[in-house]
Design a protein around this motif. Structure first.
Motif, PDB file in Angstrom:
ATOM      1  N   ASP A 282      -9.758  -7.560 -18.799  1.00  0.00           N
ATOM      2  CA  ASP A 282     -11.129  -7.509 -18.305  1.00  0.00           C
ATOM      3  C   ASP A 282     -11.277  -8.121 -16.916  1.00  0.00           C
ATOM      4  O   ASP A 282     -12.229  -7.800 -16.203  1.00  0.00           O
ATOM      5  N   PHE A 283     -10.349  -9.009 -16.559  1.00  0.00           N
ATOM      6  CA  PHE A 283     -10.360  -9.668 -15.253  1.00  0.00           C
ATOM      7  C   PHE A 283      -8.937  -9.646 -14.703  1.00  0.00           C
ATOM      8  O   PHE A 283      -7.986  -9.939 -15.432  1.00  0.00           O
ATOM      9  N   VAL A 284      -8.806  -9.334 -13.399  1.00  0.00           N
ATOM     10  CA  VAL A 284      -7.496  -9.390 -12.751  1.00  0.00           C
ATOM     11  C   VAL A 284      -7.504 -10.565 -11.782  1.00  0.00           C
ATOM     12  O   VAL A 284      -8.435 -10.739 -10.995  1.00  0.00           O
ATOM     13  N   ARG A 285      -6.449 -11.398 -11.861  1.00  0.00           N
ATOM     14  CA  ARG A 285      -6.471 -12.715 -11.224  1.00  0.00           C
ATOM     15  C   ARG A 285      -5.497 -12.842 -10.055  1.00  0.00           C
ATOM     16  O   ARG A 285      -5.098 -13.943  -9.668  1.00  0.00           O
ATOM     17  N   THR A 286      -5.128 -11.750  -9.446  1.00  0.00           N
ATOM     18  CA  THR A 286      -4.186 -11.780  -8.323  1.00  0.00           C
ATOM     19  C   THR A 286      -4.766 -12.559  -7.143  1.00  0.00           C
ATOM     20  O   THR A 286      -5.961 -12.484  -6.862  1.00  0.00           O
ATOM     21  N   ALA A 287      -3.893 -13.290  -6.455  1.00  0.00           N
ATOM     22  CA  ALA A 287      -4.296 -14.065  -5.274  1.00  0.00           C
ATOM     23  C   ALA A 287      -3.861 -13.337  -4.011  1.00  0.00           C
ATOM     24  O   ALA A 287      -2.840 -12.645  -3.996  1.00  0.00           O
ATOM     25  N   ALA A 288      -4.619 -13.524  -2.947  1.00  0.00           N
ATOM     26  CA  ALA A 288      -4.284 -12.879  -1.678  1.00  0.00           C
ATOM     27  C   ALA A 288      -2.909 -13.316  -1.183  1.00  0.00           C
ATOM     28  O   ALA A 288      -2.133 -12.505  -0.676  1.00  0.00           O
ATOM     29  N   THR A 289      -2.580 -14.598  -1.330  1.00  0.00           N
ATOM     30  CA  THR A 289      -1.286 -15.092  -0.866  1.00  0.00           C
ATOM     31  C   THR A 289      -0.134 -14.459  -1.625  1.00  0.00           C
ATOM     32  O   THR A 289       0.848 -14.021  -1.030  1.00  0.00           O
ATOM     33  N   HIS A 290      -0.230 -14.391  -2.934  1.00  0.00           N
ATOM     34  CA  HIS A 290       0.896 -13.914  -3.743  1.00  0.00           C
ATOM     35  C   HIS A 290       0.861 -12.417  -4.002  1.00  0.00           C
ATOM     36  O   HIS A 290       1.847 -11.851  -4.458  1.00  0.00           O
ATOM     37  N   GLY A 291      -0.269 -11.798  -3.705  1.00  0.00           N
ATOM     38  CA  GLY A 291      -0.394 -10.361  -3.930  1.00  0.00           C
ATOM     39  C   GLY A 291      -0.220  -9.525  -2.684  1.00  0.00           C
ATOM     40  O   GLY A 291      -0.481  -8.321  -2.707  1.00  0.00           O
ATOM     41  N   GLY A 292       0.208 -10.133  -1.576  1.00  0.00           N
ATOM     42  CA  GLY A 292       0.499  -9.348  -0.376  1.00  0.00           C
ATOM     43  C   GLY A 292      -0.590  -9.319   0.666  1.00  0.00           C
ATOM     44  O   GLY A 292      -0.486  -8.583   1.646  1.00  0.00           O
ATOM     45  N   GLY A 293      -1.671 -10.104   0.475  1.00  0.00           N
ATOM     46  CA  GLY A 293      -2.685 -10.183   1.509  1.00  0.00           C
ATOM     47  C   GLY A 293      -4.009  -9.545   1.154  1.00  0.00           C
ATOM     48  O   GLY A 293      -4.251  -9.099   0.026  1.00  0.00           O
ATOM     49  N   ILE A 294      -4.876  -9.475   2.139  1.00  0.00           N
ATOM     50  CA  ILE A 294      -6.204  -8.892   1.962  1.00  0.00           C
ATOM     51  C   ILE A 294      -6.123  -7.380   1.820  1.00  0.00           C
ATOM     52  O   ILE A 294      -6.865  -6.781   1.027  1.00  0.00           O
ATOM     53  N   THR A 295      -5.239  -6.741   2.563  1.00  0.00           N
ATOM     54  CA  THR A 295      -5.128  -5.273   2.532  1.00  0.00           C
ATOM     55  C   THR A 295      -4.899  -4.744   1.118  1.00  0.00           C
ATOM     56  O   THR A 295      -5.652  -3.879   0.652  1.00  0.00           O
ATOM     57  N   PRO A 296      -3.884  -5.211   0.380  1.00  0.00           N
ATOM     58  CA  PRO A 296      -3.700  -4.704  -0.981  1.00  0.00           C
ATOM     59  C   PRO A 296      -4.741  -5.225  -1.966  1.00  0.00           C
ATOM     60  O   PRO A 296      -5.032  -4.566  -2.967  1.00  0.00           O
ATOM     61  N   MET A 297      -5.318  -6.412  -1.703  1.00  0.00           N
ATOM     62  CA  MET A 297      -6.344  -6.932  -2.600  1.00  0.00           C
ATOM     63  C   MET A 297      -7.585  -6.051  -2.592  1.00  0.00           C
ATOM     64  O   MET A 297      -8.234  -5.854  -3.626  1.00  0.00           O
ATOM     65  N   LYS A 298      -7.921  -5.498  -1.446  1.00  0.00           N
ATOM     66  CA  LYS A 298      -9.067  -4.583  -1.378  1.00  0.00           C
ATOM     67  C   LYS A 298      -8.783  -3.321  -2.194  1.00  0.00           C
ATOM     68  O   LYS A 298      -9.645  -2.821  -2.922  1.00  0.00           O
ATOM     69  N   LYS A 299      -7.554  -2.835  -2.103  1.00  0.00           N
ATOM     70  CA  LYS A 299      -7.177  -1.655  -2.884  1.00  0.00           C
ATOM     71  C   LYS A 299      -7.174  -1.965  -4.379  1.00  0.00           C
ATOM     72  O   LYS A 299      -7.599  -1.137  -5.200  1.00  0.00           O
ATOM     73  N   LEU A 300      -6.706  -3.149  -4.720  1.00  0.00           N
ATOM     74  CA  LEU A 300      -6.683  -3.554  -6.117  1.00  0.00           C
ATOM     75  C   LEU A 300      -8.096  -3.639  -6.678  1.00  0.00           C
ATOM     76  O   LEU A 300      -8.369  -3.173  -7.797  1.00  0.00           O
ATOM     77  N   ALA A 301      -9.005  -4.228  -5.914  1.00  0.00           N
ATOM     78  CA  ALA A 301     -10.392  -4.339  -6.368  1.00  0.00           C
ATOM     79  C   ALA A 301     -11.013  -2.960  -6.563  1.00  0.00           C
ATOM     80  O   ALA A 301     -11.708  -2.716  -7.559  1.00  0.00           O
TER      81      ALA A 301
END
Length: 405
Positions: A282-301
């Motif tokens: 229900d919640f994904v807890r990836t961090a920007a530092t460990h998940g490759g930055g803001i670029t992939p975090m936006k895609k993940l969201a």
């Protein structure tokens, strides 16, 4: 705008942090967090030997192309060390772009979806009474969401409790070798439901409660825990099982309606993909530092939003204020934001090295509209706090079997 130099700094103002600074020919610079707890110098080596030489002379505005270049171009993709390095570069480039545009990063992502970022506090104790006393303090401070952890009777070094330490930064200490903790699933399952039972009896159901298992259970054990905690309506159970076998979460999902959160160890969206698209979490807890930055975090969201999965980024004390501020911008933007983990604004030593403007009010964090990320790094102050080799603990069962920490 060309990248002219990239510097790497390692310091320990209570915890070890790896910071990068990207400089450009126009005098604008950006900051990134490359911290990987217990493997800090491995990331430094990856940056200095393999990443930085490839980026000198590249256009700092080409964030997407640089991210693809570092991920696809390396052939040996993903992994905690490489993605922490790439994440730092990516965050620093977003910092630069925001400064050049004269806008906070959240505006570059698409603007605000909310006025502030709701955070959850950590509340712990050596006994249930300790936890409830600390929970009352958190509620009085205005927190609307709180994570509860308690020492298991008869256990040594229960995860999420501070013992004789005053704060999470003291836990780093001097650990030249990993300390060892004990674990008993039977004692844990027999004890932890009582914590939430008493919390609900005393404080009711308006306060949202979370709990972190830290991957210590098997799927069917986690299903049992979920059922035991259902009456207390948790916001989520975090890291109930390791993520290496996504089908394990199918077992949990089939047996309990307790919400599930996972992802602080994810390095890419592909780690999360089967869990999200099958709606096992229900919640994904990836961090920007460990998940490759803001670029992939936006895609993940964006991907998670298609499946009603919300963002709850990791906010441990081994992520620097640079990562914290990156999360503030992502959280303000993400339409499917859920909640942000928060362990406080740090110690005087930490705040001497990193400076940022954020305000906590009634369990929400507000940031100022400063261009870029809105965080600064004091190079001279960092020199006062040299790196100390330090490790997270390891866990063993009562019979000595190595277990998940």
């Amino acid at each position: 705008m060309k990248i002219t130099d990239i510097k790497v700094f390692v310091c320990c103002p209570g915890r070890n942090f790896v910071t990068i600074k990207i400089m450009t020919d126009e005098g604008v610079y950006g900051l990134g967090d490359a911290t990987l707890n217990g493997r800090e110098l491995a990331v430094v080596s990856y940056l200095e030997e393999h990443v930085i030489p490839c980026l000198i002379g590249k256009d700092a505005h080409q964030i997407e192309d640089i991210w693809q270049y570092l991920v696809k171009g390396a052939y040996w993709q993903n992994g905690a060390v490489s993605m922490a390095a790439i994440g730092a570069i990516d965050v620093a480039l977003w910092d630069i772009k925001g400064k050049v545009a004269g806008l906070p990063v959240y505006q570059l992502l698409g603007g605000k979806s909310r006025k502030a970022v709701t955070v959850y506090a950590h509340v712990n104790g050596e006994t249930i009474d300790d936890v409830l006393n600390n929970l009352e303090k958190a509620i009085n401070e205005g927190y609307k969401v709180v994570r509860l952890q308690c020492t298991i009777p008869g256990a040594k070094g229960t995860y999420g409790t501070l013992g004789d330490k005053k704060n999470y930064y003291e836990l780093q200490g001097n650990r030249p070798l990993p300390p060892e903790h004990g674990w008993s699933t039977t004692k844990y399952l027999n004890f932890i439901p009582e914590l939430f039972k008493r919390a609900r009896e005393k404080f009711g159901y308006d306060i949202e409660l979370c709990h972190d298992v830290h991957s210590r259970l098997t799927p069917i054990e986690a299903a049992q825990l979920g059922k035991l905690l259902e009456p207390y309506r948790l916001k989520f159970i975090e890291d109930a099982v390791t993520y290496d076998n996504p089908e394990g979460y199918k077992i949990i999902r089939e047996h309990t309606t307790s919400p599930l959160a996972l992802g602080e160890k994810f390095n890419t969206i592909w780690d999360a993909k089967p869990l999200i698209e099958n709606q096992y979490i229900d919640f994904v807890r990836t961090a920007a530092t460990h998940g490759g930055g803001i670029t992939p975090m936006k895609k993940l969201a964006d991907f998670a939003s298609l499946y009603h999965v919300r963002m709850a980024p990791h906010g441990a004390p081994d992520l620097s204020p640079i990562c914290f501020m990156a999360h503030m911008h992502l959280d303000l933007w993400a339409p499917n934001f859920g909640v942000q983990e928060f362990i406080g604004f740090g110690t005087p030593e930490l705040n001497e090295v990193f400076s940022f403007k954020a305000k906590l009010k009634d369990g929400d964090i507000y940031i100022e509209d400063i261009s870029g990320l809105g965080v600064e790094f004091n190079e001279e102050a960092a020199k006062k706090y040299p790196y100390k080799r330090s490790y997270l603990p390891v866990t063993r069962l009562d019979d000595g079997t190595l277990w998940n920490w």
